[in-house]
Design an enzyme around this catalytic site. Structure first.
Site, PDB file in Angstrom:
ATOM      1  N   PRO A   1       0.848  -1.195   0.000  1.00  0.00           N
ATOM      2  CA  PRO A   1       0.000   0.000   0.000  1.00  0.00           C
ATOM      3  C   PRO A   1       0.879   1.240   0.000  1.00  0.00           C
ATOM      4  O   PRO A   1       1.934   1.267   0.654  1.00  0.00           O
ATOM      5  CB  PRO A   1      -0.797  -0.123   1.305  1.00  0.00           C
ATOM      6  CG  PRO A   1       0.003  -1.036   2.163  1.00  0.00           C
ATOM      7  CD  PRO A   1       0.738  -1.963   1.255  1.00  0.00           C
ATOM      8  N   LYS A   2       0.476   2.256  -0.752  1.00  0.00           N
ATOM      9  CA  LYS A   2       1.223   3.513  -0.766  1.00  0.00           C
ATOM     10  C   LYS A   2       0.742   4.365   0.393  1.00  0.00           C
ATOM     11  O   LYS A   2      -0.434   4.704   0.474  1.00  0.00           O
ATOM     12  CB  LYS A   2       1.027   4.238  -2.096  1.00  0.00           C
ATOM     13  CG  LYS A   2       1.973   5.422  -2.279  1.00  0.00           C
ATOM     14  CD  LYS A   2       1.870   6.006  -3.678  1.00  0.00           C
ATOM     15  CE  LYS A   2       2.943   7.072  -3.886  1.00  0.00           C
ATOM     16  NZ  LYS A   2       2.950   8.115  -2.859  1.00  0.00           N
ATOM     17  N   ILE A   3       1.646   4.686   1.299  1.00  0.00           N
ATOM     18  CA  ILE A   3       1.299   5.432   2.501  1.00  0.00           C
ATOM     19  C   ILE A   3       1.251   6.924   2.172  1.00  0.00           C
ATOM     20  O   ILE A   3       2.206   7.486   1.632  1.00  0.00           O
ATOM     21  CB  ILE A   3       2.324   5.167   3.622  1.00  0.00           C
ATOM     22  CG1 ILE A   3       2.481   3.656   3.872  1.00  0.00           C
ATOM     23  CG2 ILE A   3       1.908   5.895   4.899  1.00  0.00           C
ATOM     24  CD1 ILE A   3       1.215   2.953   4.289  1.00  0.00           C
TER      25      ILE A   3
ATOM     26  N   GLY B   1      -3.028   4.557  -3.029  1.00  0.00           N
ATOM     27  CA  GLY B   1      -2.602   3.768  -4.170  1.00  0.00           C
ATOM     28  C   GLY B   1      -1.727   2.616  -3.724  1.00  0.00           C
ATOM     29  O   GLY B   1      -1.707   2.238  -2.548  1.00  0.00           O
TER      30      GLY B   1
END
Length: 284
Positions: A26-28, A172
């Site tokens: 997961p894009k933090i 994203g």
């Protein structure tokens, strides 16, 4: 280390994919942070090589089983009532400069550091190791706490992870080659896929001195579109705009809001403004 380590940056890809050669994360939605530990001394650096050690006292005692190391990750704020990552909140923490304000910020907006890579351990440069080996090494030296978290990895299945990200309205995903070494520059071995929010907006004017269209949504101003507009679309807009001008001031020419554009953006700010909008197409 008295100078900032250089961060490995992401290339962009439009669509999620499945590939057994990759892990997906997961894009933090926060800001990049590299932590350098040397004995009891900890220094924190942004990806732009600015030192921000004093901004985040809660990260000064990292749960790392090593005498020295360099780790990489993303600093974020997680809303305790919703469990959602709040980008605006971590930016509020980032802007705090004076110690009384920082101390208050620690209590009101405590940050979490989501760690995903390691560059050096006990004097050994591990950047040339494949990602899978660096991940194993990171897991062996780091313990999770309230302020230090590991970023989850999914093997090979980017499409399923992206669906979950969409359902949870997160930023994203990131795809990383399992065999990738760590390089201090942008690389297509690491890819980002953004979960965009789409909207139709009216164009209500344009800048005089540099390109940018004023956008309206539901009758109110929501920001400026300046990214991803092809040259032929700019020319088509200006041809029409000359006939619908209704006024101007020092910086802008205003037009009747008759032209509709479809845009995509990271999300809406709490203020109702667009966050990094990109032009998609005109809507007829």
């Amino acid at each position: 280390m008295n100078t900032a380590p250089q961060a490995m940056l992401l290339e962009k890809r439009e669509e999620p994919f499945d590939d057994p050669r990759y892990v997906f994360e997961p894009k933090i939605d926060g800001h990049r942070l590299l932590l350098v530990k040397d004995g009891d001394t900890v220094r924190l650096w942004t990806r732009h090589e600015n030192e921000v050690t004093q901004k985040y006292p809660e990260l000064h005692v990292p749960p790392l089983n090593c005498s020295s190391c360099i780790i990489d990750g993303e600093i974020a704020y997680v809303d305790p009532t919703t469990g959602m990552i709040d980008f605006e909140a971590v930016m509020e923490r980032f802007r705090m400069a004076k110690q009384p304000m920082i101390q208050e910020g620690m209590l009101r907006l405590p940050v979490q550091y989501f760690v995903f890579d390691v560059l050096e351990v006990d004097g050994r440069d591990v950047r040339r190791l494949p990602l899978t080996k660096r991940t194993e090494l990171l897991d062996s030296i780091m313990t999770e706490t309230d302020h230090f978290r590991r970023v989850m990895q999914i093997d090979g299945c980017g499409k399923d992870l992206f669906q979950v990200i969409q359902q949870k309205q997160l930023e994203g995903i990131v795809a990383k080659r399992k065999d990738s070494s760590y390089v201090g520059r942008r690389s297509d071995n690491w890819l980002k896929m953004i979960n965009y929010t789409y909207a139709n907006v009216k164009i209500a004017g344009y800048r005089k001195n540099e390109f940018g269209w004023l956008a309206q949504h539901n009758g109110r101003s929501v920001g400026i579109i300046e990214l991803a507009v092809p040259g032929n679309h700019r020319k088509a807009f200006y041809r029409i705009a000359q006939d619908i001008v209704i006024g101007e001031d020092k910086n802008f020419v205003y037009v009747k809001p008759l032209i509709t554009a479809r845009i995509r953006m990271r999300n809406w700010y709490k203020s109702g403004m667009m966050r990094t909008p990109e032009f998609v197409e005109f809507v007829v």
